[in-house]
Design a protein around this motif. Structure first.
Motif, short mmCIF file in Angstrom:
data_model
loop_
_atom_site.label_atom_id
_atom_site.label_comp_id
_atom_site.label_asym_id
_atom_site.label_seq_id
_atom_site.Cartn_x
_atom_site.Cartn_y
_atom_site.Cartn_z
N GLY A 260 -65.52 19.58 -14.96
CA GLY A 260 -66.67 19.18 -14.16
C GLY A 260 -66.31 18.12 -13.13
O GLY A 260 -66.75 18.18 -11.98
N ARG A 261 -65.50 17.13 -13.54
CA ARG A 261 -65.11 16.06 -12.62
C ARG A 261 -64.35 16.63 -11.43
O ARG A 261 -64.56 16.20 -10.29
N ARG A 262 -63.46 17.59 -11.68
CA ARG A 262 -62.66 18.16 -10.60
C ARG A 262 -63.52 18.94 -9.59
O ARG A 262 -63.10 19.17 -8.47
N ALA A 263 -64.72 19.37 -10.01
CA ALA A 263 -65.60 20.13 -9.12
C ALA A 263 -66.52 19.23 -8.30
O ALA A 263 -67.28 19.73 -7.46
N ILE A 264 -66.45 17.92 -8.53
CA ILE A 264 -67.30 16.98 -7.80
C ILE A 264 -66.71 16.72 -6.41
O ILE A 264 -65.51 16.52 -6.28
N PRO A 265 -67.53 16.73 -5.35
CA PRO A 265 -67.02 16.41 -4.01
C PRO A 265 -66.35 15.04 -3.97
O PRO A 265 -66.78 14.12 -4.68
N TYR A 266 -65.32 14.91 -3.16
CA TYR A 266 -64.50 13.70 -3.17
C TYR A 266 -65.27 12.40 -2.94
O TYR A 266 -64.97 11.39 -3.58
N PRO A 267 -66.25 12.35 -2.04
CA PRO A 267 -66.94 11.06 -1.85
C PRO A 267 -67.62 10.54 -3.11
O PRO A 267 -67.85 9.34 -3.24
N TYR A 268 -67.97 11.45 -4.04
CA TYR A 268 -68.69 11.05 -5.25
C TYR A 268 -67.84 11.21 -6.50
O TYR A 268 -68.31 10.90 -7.61
N ARG A 269 -66.63 11.71 -6.36
CA ARG A 269 -65.82 12.00 -7.55
C ARG A 269 -65.26 10.71 -8.14
O ARG A 269 -64.52 9.96 -7.51
N PRO A 270 -65.61 10.43 -9.41
CA PRO A 270 -65.03 9.25 -10.08
C PRO A 270 -63.57 9.53 -10.45
O PRO A 270 -63.18 10.69 -10.61
N SER A 271 -62.80 8.49 -10.58
CA SER A 271 -61.44 8.66 -11.06
C SER A 271 -61.47 9.01 -12.55
O SER A 271 -62.50 8.83 -13.22
N PHE A 272 -60.35 9.49 -13.06
CA PHE A 272 -60.29 9.83 -14.48
C PHE A 272 -60.55 8.58 -15.33
O PHE A 272 -61.23 8.64 -16.35
N MET A 273 -60.00 7.43 -14.88
CA MET A 273 -60.20 6.19 -15.63
C MET A 273 -61.66 5.77 -15.63
O MET A 273 -62.18 5.31 -16.65
N GLU A 274 -62.34 5.94 -14.50
CA GLU A 274 -63.77 5.61 -14.43
C GLU A 274 -64.57 6.51 -15.37
O GLU A 274 -65.50 6.03 -16.07
N MET A 275 -64.22 7.78 -15.39
CA MET A 275 -64.92 8.71 -16.27
C MET A 275 -64.67 8.35 -17.73
O MET A 275 -65.59 8.31 -18.55
N GLU A 276 -63.41 8.08 -18.05
CA GLU A 276 -63.06 7.75 -19.44
C GLU A 276 -63.80 6.50 -19.90
O GLU A 276 -64.29 6.43 -21.04
N GLU A 277 -63.88 5.51 -19.03
CA GLU A 277 -64.60 4.28 -19.38
C GLU A 277 -66.07 4.54 -19.61
O GLU A 277 -66.68 4.00 -20.53
N LYS A 278 -66.66 5.41 -18.78
CA LYS A 278 -68.08 5.76 -18.95
C LYS A 278 -68.30 6.52 -20.25
O LYS A 278 -69.29 6.27 -20.97
N LEU A 279 -67.40 7.42 -20.59
CA LEU A 279 -67.55 8.20 -21.81
C LEU A 279 -67.41 7.30 -23.05
O LEU A 279 -68.11 7.51 -24.05
N ARG A 280 -66.56 6.32 -22.98
CA ARG A 280 -66.41 5.40 -24.11
C ARG A 280 -67.64 4.49 -24.23
O ARG A 280 -68.07 4.18 -25.33
N GLY A 281 -68.16 4.09 -23.07
CA GLY A 281 -69.30 3.17 -23.10
C GLY A 281 -70.63 3.85 -23.30
O GLY A 281 -71.61 3.24 -23.71
N GLY A 282 -70.68 5.17 -23.02
CA GLY A 282 -71.92 5.92 -23.20
C GLY A 282 -72.91 5.68 -22.10
O GLY A 282 -72.65 5.06 -21.11
#
Length: 282
Positions: A260-282
Motif C-alpha cells: 500500500g505504501r508503495r502505491a501512494i503518490p510521492y508527495p504524500y508517501r511516508p518513508s518506511f521508517m515513518e510507517m514503521e513508527e506509526k505502526l508501532r505507535g498505533g
C-alpha cells in the motif's frame, strides 16, 4: 481555494489589461448578451441531465472550492488501520475480523482511527472486500472485484466533471448566437451615425468575448477541478486496494501495508521508517 485564486487571477488580468489599453468599461456591460449566453448554456446543460447525473452534480459542487483530504497523515492512519486488521487476521485467523467488518462502528480497530472510519465509502470498500473473502475463502477474484468497485467510483465521479466540461465547451457557441443576434440588431441601425452603429457592433462582439471567457476562464477550470479531485481520490483507494490484495494473497501484515505504501503518490508517501513508527505507535 486554488479555483478561487485562479478565477481572481483571470478577472484581475482582464481588468488590468483592458484598463491599460484605455478600454471603456461601460461597453462591456451587456445584460442582454449575458442572459442569452448563460441562459442558453445552462438550459442546454440542464436538458442533458438525468435525475441521477443532476444529483451527482449537486453533490459535487462542494468539491469545487475544497481539496481532497490527501495528506501524509491520512495515508499513515489508513495504513495503520489496515495493519491492525491484517495483524488480527494473521494472529487469530481470518474469521476473527468478522465482527470488525460486519459492525465497523463498534470495532476497536476502526474506532482507533475515527478520522478514517468516518469515511463511509472507504469503510464499505474495505469491509465488503474482506466480507467476500471471509465468505468464500478464495483470493482469486478479489483483485478484480476491487478494480470493478474502484472503476465504478471513478466513472461516477467523472460524470459531473464531464457534464461541466461539456457545458464549458458549448459557451463559445452560445457566445456566437448572442453575437449574431447583436449583429442583426446592428444591421437594423445601418443608417445611424458611425458612433451609434459602432456601439451596437461592439455590444454584439461582447457576446463572443463573454462566451469564450466562460468556456476557458470559468466553467472549463471547474470541470478540470472536479476531474482532478476524482483522480486524487482514486490514488487513495488504489493504495488501499494494493494493501488489501496483498494481505489476502497471504503476505505478512508488514509486507501487505508496504504494498500500500508503495502505491501512494510521492508527495504524500511516508518513508518506511515513518510507517514503521506509526505502526508501532498505533
Amino acid at each position: 481555494m486554488y479555483l478561487l485564486i485562479g478565477l481572481i487571477i483571470v478577472a484581475g488580468s482582464i481588468f488590468t489589461g483592458y484598463t491599460l489599453a484605455h478600454g471603456t468599461w461601460g461597453i462591456l456591460f451587456q445584460p442582454a448578451e449575458f442572459i442569452i449566453i448563460l441562459g442558453c448554456g445552462l438550459g442546454a446543460f440542464f436538458g442533458s441531465q438525468t435525475k441521477y447525473t443532476f444529483s451527482l452534480i449537486i453533490k459535487s459542487l462542494k468539491h469545487l472550492f475544497a481539496d481532497p483530504s490527501s495528506s501524509k497523515a491520512r495515508y499513515l492512519e489508513t495504513l495503520a488501520l489496515l495493519y491492525g486488521l491484517f495483524s488480527k487476521m494473521h494472529r487469530e485467523g481470518v474469521i476473527s475480523i468478522e465482527g470488525d467488518v460486519e459492525k465497523p462502528e463498534s470495532s476497536a480497530i476502526f474506532s482507533k482511527y475515527p478520522n478514517i472510519s468516518k469515511d463511509t465509502k472507504l469503510v464499505s470498500f474495505i469491509g465488503d472486500t474482506l466480507r467476500v473473502y471471509l465468505t468464500t475463502g478464495d483470493p482469486a477474484d478479489i483483485d478484480s472485484l476491487m478494480d470493478v468497485d474502484m472503476e465504478t467510483m471513478r466513472e461516477e465521479g467523472m460524470l459531473p466533471a464531464h457534464s461541466v466540461t461539456h457545458m464549458a465547451e458549448s459557451m463559445p457557441g452560445m457566445g456566437i448566437v448572442a453575437c449574431v443576434l447583436g449583429v442583426v440588431l446592428a444591421m437594423g441601425k445601418i443608417t445611424e451615425p458611425p458612433d451609434v452603429l459602432g456601439h451596437y457592433i461592439g455590444a454584439a462582439l461582447v457576446g463572443t468575448f463573454f462566451g469564450i471567457l466562460c468556456c476557458y476562464g470559468l466553467f472549463g477550470p471547474m470541470g478540470s477541478k472536479l476531474e482532478n479531485y476524482v483522480s486524487e481520490e482514486h490514488f487513495y483507494f488504489n493504495a488501499v486496494k494494493e494493501a488489501v490484495a496483498a494481505a489476502i494473497r497471504g503476505s505478512t501484515p508488514l509486507i501487505a501495508v508496504e504494498y500500500g505504501r508503495r502505491a501512494i503518490p510521492y508527495p504524500y508517501r511516508p518513508s518506511f521508517m515513518e510507517m514503521e513508527e506509526k505502526l508501532r505507535g498505533g
